[in-house]
Design an enzyme around this catalytic site. Structure first.
Site, PDB file in Angstrom:
ATOM      1  N   LYS A 297      31.124 -21.191 -15.255  1.00  0.00           N
ATOM      2  CA  LYS A 297      31.360 -22.346 -14.380  1.00  0.00           C
ATOM      3  C   LYS A 297      32.823 -22.464 -13.915  1.00  0.00           C
ATOM      4  CE  LYS A 297      27.410 -24.663 -16.491  1.00  0.00           C
ATOM      5  NZ  LYS A 297      26.301 -24.538 -15.558  1.00  0.00           N
TER       6      LYS A 297
ATOM      7  N   TYR B 137      21.361 -24.935 -24.642  1.00  0.00           N
ATOM      8  CA  TYR B 137      21.010 -23.868 -23.708  1.00  0.00           C
ATOM      9  C   TYR B 137      22.188 -22.913 -23.611  1.00  0.00           C
ATOM     10  CZ  TYR B 137      19.646 -21.620 -19.271  1.00  0.00           C
ATOM     11  OH  TYR B 137      19.308 -20.718 -18.295  1.00  0.00           O
TER      12      TYR B 137
ATOM     13  N   ASP C  89      29.852 -22.246 -27.343  1.00  0.00           N
ATOM     14  CA  ASP C  89      29.470 -21.985 -25.954  1.00  0.00           C
ATOM     15  C   ASP C  89      30.152 -23.052 -25.104  1.00  0.00           C
ATOM     16  OD1 ASP C  89      28.364 -21.894 -23.470  1.00  0.00           O
ATOM     17  OD2 ASP C  89      26.288 -21.712 -24.147  1.00  0.00           O
TER      18      ASP C  89
HETATM   19  C1  LIG Z   1      26.202 -24.294 -22.117  1.00  0.00           C
HETATM   20  C2  LIG Z   1      25.671 -23.232 -21.204  1.00  0.00           C
HETATM   21  N1  LIG Z   1      25.673 -21.962 -21.621  1.00  0.00           N
HETATM   22  C3  LIG Z   1      25.237 -20.966 -20.832  1.00  0.00           C
HETATM   23  C4  LIG Z   1      24.773 -21.223 -19.566  1.00  0.00           C
HETATM   24  C5  LIG Z   1      24.314 -20.068 -18.724  1.00  0.00           C
HETATM   25  O1  LIG Z   1      25.184 -19.875 -17.655  1.00  0.00           O
HETATM   26  P1  LIG Z   1      24.686 -19.184 -16.295  1.00  0.00           P
HETATM   27  O2  LIG Z   1      23.738 -20.129 -15.661  1.00  0.00           O
HETATM   28  O3  LIG Z   1      25.958 -18.983 -15.541  1.00  0.00           O
HETATM   29  O4  LIG Z   1      24.050 -17.902 -16.663  1.00  0.00           O
HETATM   30  C6  LIG Z   1      24.762 -22.536 -19.094  1.00  0.00           C
HETATM   31  C7  LIG Z   1      24.294 -22.908 -17.746  1.00  0.00           C
HETATM   32  O5  LIG Z   1      23.507 -22.402 -17.105  1.00  0.00           O
HETATM   33  C8  LIG Z   1      25.226 -23.563 -19.931  1.00  0.00           C
HETATM   34  O6  LIG Z   1      25.237 -24.828 -19.534  1.00  0.00           O
HETATM   35  N1  LIG Z   2      21.854 -26.660 -17.037  1.00  0.00           N
HETATM   36  C1  LIG Z   2      22.005 -25.460 -16.258  1.00  0.00           C
HETATM   37  C2  LIG Z   2      23.418 -25.050 -16.373  1.00  0.00           C
HETATM   38  O1  LIG Z   2      24.257 -25.748 -16.758  1.00  0.00           O
HETATM   39  C3  LIG Z   2      21.609 -25.713 -14.850  1.00  0.00           C
HETATM   40  C4  LIG Z   2      21.977 -24.627 -13.887  1.00  0.00           C
HETATM   41  C5  LIG Z   2      20.920 -23.596 -13.727  1.00  0.00           C
HETATM   42  O2  LIG Z   2      20.392 -23.074 -14.700  1.00  0.00           O
HETATM   43  O3  LIG Z   2      20.621 -23.280 -12.573  1.00  0.00           O
END
Ligand SMILES: Cc1ncc(COP(=O)(O)O)c(C=O)c1O
Ligand SMILES: N[C@H](C=O)CCC(=O)O
Length: 431
Positions: free
Chosen positions: A266, A143, A238
């Site tokens: 994060k 993701y 990522d």
């Molecule tokens: C590996 C990874 N990349 C990208 C994202 C996207 O980050 P955000 O939720 O801050 O948009 C997330 C989590 O949501 C993630 O776990």
């Molecule tokens: N797995 C997602 C981010 O690490 C969970 C957080 C989200 O999308 O709200």
């Protein structure tokens, strides 16, 4: 239990899609009402009904030293008094970029954005602008946020909700995203050969954390590095989850593989909305205003977000013992949970990297999406709810990683293991 949360959830559903501002919070894969939180300190969450939980979500990663970490709170308060945003550069942004460069290998230049999604979207635009190619390879179950290009065979909430490839993404965009299997270099080679000279970037979670926690197998990341070198493809790590967590220098440092571009989120914002992308000078020089690839943000480099992240990263940089302590605590929990599940004859596979941990109720070794998907989801649901009742807050999906914080004490870990014993017994009786 959860009376006020249930009331708030009903109210929220009248005004917010699904009652939540991010689907991963909605409890769709475990059922029931999400817990509405009131406050948190260290590793203890308190919900709106006053019930306390030991936290293994950590706001999905940022809270590596626990909630309401005092130096961060104080620095944010002090900075806020000087204005919450200028829309003009500040010294803080410079200090932040310099600190990241000291902590992380391979980053010559870094651009701040407001979320992990933005960081990943921007990184692939940069890779496309740099190479003049359109296609991107990603991995099934990884993701990278909700950018159109990534919502193809995606993990996290998209997977949990059963829409790993989202409606609303145009066919053209979908055609430019190629999907390979995690930990399978052959699947990558095949795509690179089939689409020779068309692939701009390979983007990968160096430790997958959005289909549970799945470590890279030996040679996987270095193999990707070699393939990218051989095909002139930009390698993007990522590190939104792994950055500043699996080591001070993230997965690049832990596995000794340097990517061309890296994305962060994060921990880099300590719980405020921040993302970042950075990498080699040669590639980053295409980013506007130095180069032609446009990328911008009114609130990017926001002073509150910068001071929060800078304060947390400085502590991690100056006191790397945090990482040793986190390894010890996570190993303790990993071993304890293995013993608990074995005692109850529950088939389980546990994965751990640094302070990321995943458990899958399956006999299979979990190395990719297909094997992660063999987990017994009914047992997970029952176990999750029993743990919640017993005061342990786990991610509400079998396809998310646990994140440990260094504010966890030995007593809390023992309490968690006791709760796990009671909860697995209750779960087995229920299903
Ligand atoms: C590996 C990874 N990349 C990208 C994202 C996207 O980050 P955000 O939720 O801050 O948009 C997330 C989590 O949501 C993630 O776990
Ligand atoms: N797995 C997602 C981010 O690490 C969970 C957080 C989200 O999308 O709200």
């Amino acid at each position: 239990m959860l009376e006020t949360s249930k009331e708030l959830f009903e109210r929220a559903k009248q005004s917010i899609p699904g009652g939540v501002n991010s689907p991963a919070r909605a409890f769709n894969s475990v059922g029931g009402s999400p817990v509405f939180m009131e406050k948190a300190e260290g590793s203890i969450l308190t919900d709106v009904d006053g019930k306390e939980y030991i936290d293994y979500v950590g706001s999905w990663g940022p809270m590596i030293l626990g909630h309401a970490y005092e130096p961060v709170i104080e620095a944010v308060q002090e900075t806020a008094a000087k204005s919450t945003s200028f829309g003009a550069p500040t010294e803080l942004e410079v200090k932040m970029a310099e600190l990241v460069k000291r902590m992380v290998p391979g980053v010559d230049k870094i651009r701040m954005v407001n979320s992990g999604t933005e960081a990943c979207m921007s990184a692939i635009r940069v890779a496309r602008g740099y190479t003049g190619r359109d296609k991107v390879i990603k991995f099934q179950g990884n993701y990278h946020g909700h950018g159109d290009s990534f919502l193809i065979n995606a993990g996290s909430g998209a997977l949990t909700l059963g829409t790993p490839s989202s409606p609303g993404v145009t066919e053209g965009t979908a055609n430019d995203t190629l999907t390979a299997d995690y930990n399978d270099l052959n699947s990558v080679k095949q795509l690179l050969n089939e689409f020779e000279d068309e692939v701009a970037a390979i983007i990968v979670e160096p430790v997958a954390g959005n289909m549970g926690c799945i470590p890279p197998q030996k040679g996987f990341l270095s193999g990707l590095r070699e393939l990218c070198n051989g095909h002139d493809v930009v390698l993007i790590f990522d590190e939104v989850m792994t950055g500043f967590r699996v080591a001070q220098g993230g997965a690049q440092q832990r596995y000794g593989v340097t990517a061309d571009l890296v994305t962060y989120g994060k921990i880099i914002g300590a719980g405020l909305p921040v993302g970042a992308f950075g990498g080699k000078e040669e590639i980053m020089q295409v980013v506007s205003p130095d180069g032609p690839v446009y990328q911008a943000g009114t609130l990017s480099g926001n002073p509150l977000a910068m001071i929060a992240g800078y304060t947390l990263l400085s502590e991690l940089h100056e006191n790397p013992v945090h990482y040793d302590e986190l390894e010890e605590k996570t190993t303790y929990l990993y071993t304890g949970l293995s013993e608990v599940f074995t005692d109850y004859d529950v088939p389980v596979h546990l994965n751990r990297v640094g302070s990321m941990l995943g458990f899958f109720f399956t006999e299979e070794e979990v190395v990719n999406f297909e094997t992660a998907n063999t987990t017994d989801q009914e047992l997970f649901k029952a176990f999750f709810h029993a743990m919640l009742k017993n005061g342990i807050y786990l991610p509400p999906s079998p396809f998310e990683s646990l994140f440990l914080a260094n504010s966890l004490t030995k007593e809390m870990l023992d309490q968690t293991l006791d709760a796990a014993g009671a909860s697995i017994e209750q779960a087995l009786n229920k299903i």
